[in-house]
Design an enzyme around this catalytic site. Structure first.
Site, short mmCIF file in Angstrom:
data_model
loop_
_atom_site.label_atom_id
_atom_site.label_comp_id
_atom_site.label_asym_id
_atom_site.label_seq_id
_atom_site.Cartn_x
_atom_site.Cartn_y
_atom_site.Cartn_z
CE LYS A 44 31.26 -19.50 -26.83
NZ LYS A 44 30.05 -20.29 -27.09
CD GLN A 88 27.91 -20.47 -30.09
OE1 GLN A 88 29.05 -20.59 -29.66
NE2 GLN A 88 26.94 -19.94 -29.37
CG ASP A 111 29.02 -25.51 -24.41
OD1 ASP A 111 29.51 -24.50 -23.85
OD2 ASP A 111 28.54 -25.48 -25.56
#
Ligand code: NDP
Length: 275
Positions: A44, A88, A111
């Site tokens: 990422k 995460q 997200d």
């Protein structure tokens, strides 16, 4: 395909910097040393660097308290130079994931997991769409298929993939069926699909005989085979000759998910700058 998306973001970053005097900034938080998570966060941050946006990785110890993590998130929420925050998952067992997701400011939730964004998706309001479902739609669109009136089957009903992608397909006027572990005859359901999205997490759950000839097949699964090699949920050798288009694993949905994270960071930047 994912490269094209990242190049679009690269161009956006240049344009936004020229207009607003700063680049979008993404902060990725990892707690602990889960090896799979470490690979994901590195990819990422690497993608963010490719696009030219600002990014940083905050690596926190596995033993960090929930309170300390929440306070870190509160600081990032308050930081005017941070546009996107990603924590995460999974988190260590002593930390409540739901609390952490809820703590990220909705407008920085790259997200798309915050309840406000989930509600927005289901109510058809402005929201950040989760990266994997958004990427799946981009992949489907790249085939040129007109979704209106087509039969779409989504195998898997998780909150992060199955359900949101089903809603996005519904928004595009597909007739959507969601299959899951209790579906009586998975093969028969899958064979009705003009577009088949498989997000289960079990290698080979869908084989070629379950695919309608000419279908578009999107394989979301990420599994390890007996030799430890990454593989999807769809048995690629038997499904590929039947499908008109199929995504490989690795190389399909995974990279596109990361590319859409970059897009979401741009969207978060714009929603804050436009206020
Ligand atoms: P979950 O485990 O949350 O959900 C799996 C779903 O599959 C459940 O709805 C479950 O049904 C269903 N299922 C399980 N077994 C069967 C079966 N035999 N037949 C039909 N349905 C079944 O997984 P996720 O949605 O989080 O992830 C799915 C896969 O996608 C994983 O391999 C994951 O690693 C991968 N993934 C990949 C991403 C990427 O970027 N490439 C991003 C996110 C996920 P039930 O609800 O009844 O239990």
């Amino acid at each position: 395909m994912s490269l094209q998306v990242k190049d679009e973001v690269k161009a956006d970053v240049l344009a936004l910097e020229a207009r607003y005097g700063r680049k979008p900034c993404l902060v990725v938080i990892i707690v602990g040393e889960n090896p799979a998570s470490q690979v994901y966060v590195r990819n990422k941050v690497k993608a963010a660097a490719y696009t030219g946006m600002e990014s940083r990785l905050e690596e926190l110890p596995a033993g960090i308290s929930e309170e300390a993590l929440l306070s870190q998130i509160a600081q990032l929420n308050a930081d005017p130079l941070v546009d996107g925050i990603l924590v995460q998952l999974p988190l260590p067992k002593h930390i409540n994931e739901e609390k952490v997701i809820d703590a990220i400011a909705r407008e920085k939730d790259v997200d798309g997991f915050h309840p406000g964004n989930v509600a927005g998706l289901w109510l058809g309001k402005d929201c950040i769409v989760p990266c994997t479902p958004a990427g799946i739609m981009r992949l489907i669109d790249s085939t040129g298929i007109e979704l209106k009136g087509k039969n779409a089957v989504v195998v898997g009903r998780s909150n992060i993939v199955g359900k949101p992608v089903a809603k996005l397909l519904l928004d595009r006027h597909a007739t959507v069926t969601i299959a899951h572990s209790r579906t009586a005859d998975l093969g028969a359901v899958c064979r009705t699909a003009d577009v088949l999205v498989v997000a289960v997490g079990k290698a080979g759950v869908v084989t070629g005989s379950m695919v309608k000839p000419g279908a578009v097949v999107i394989d979301v699964g990420m599994n390890r085979d007996a030799e430890g090699k990454l593989c999807g949920d769809v048995d690629f050798p038997s499904a590929q000759p039947v499908a008109s288009w199929i995504t490989p694993v690795p190389g399909g949905v995974g990279p596109m998910t990361i590319a859409m994270l970059m897009k979401n960071t741009i969207a978060c930047f714009l929603s804050r700058e436009a206020r």
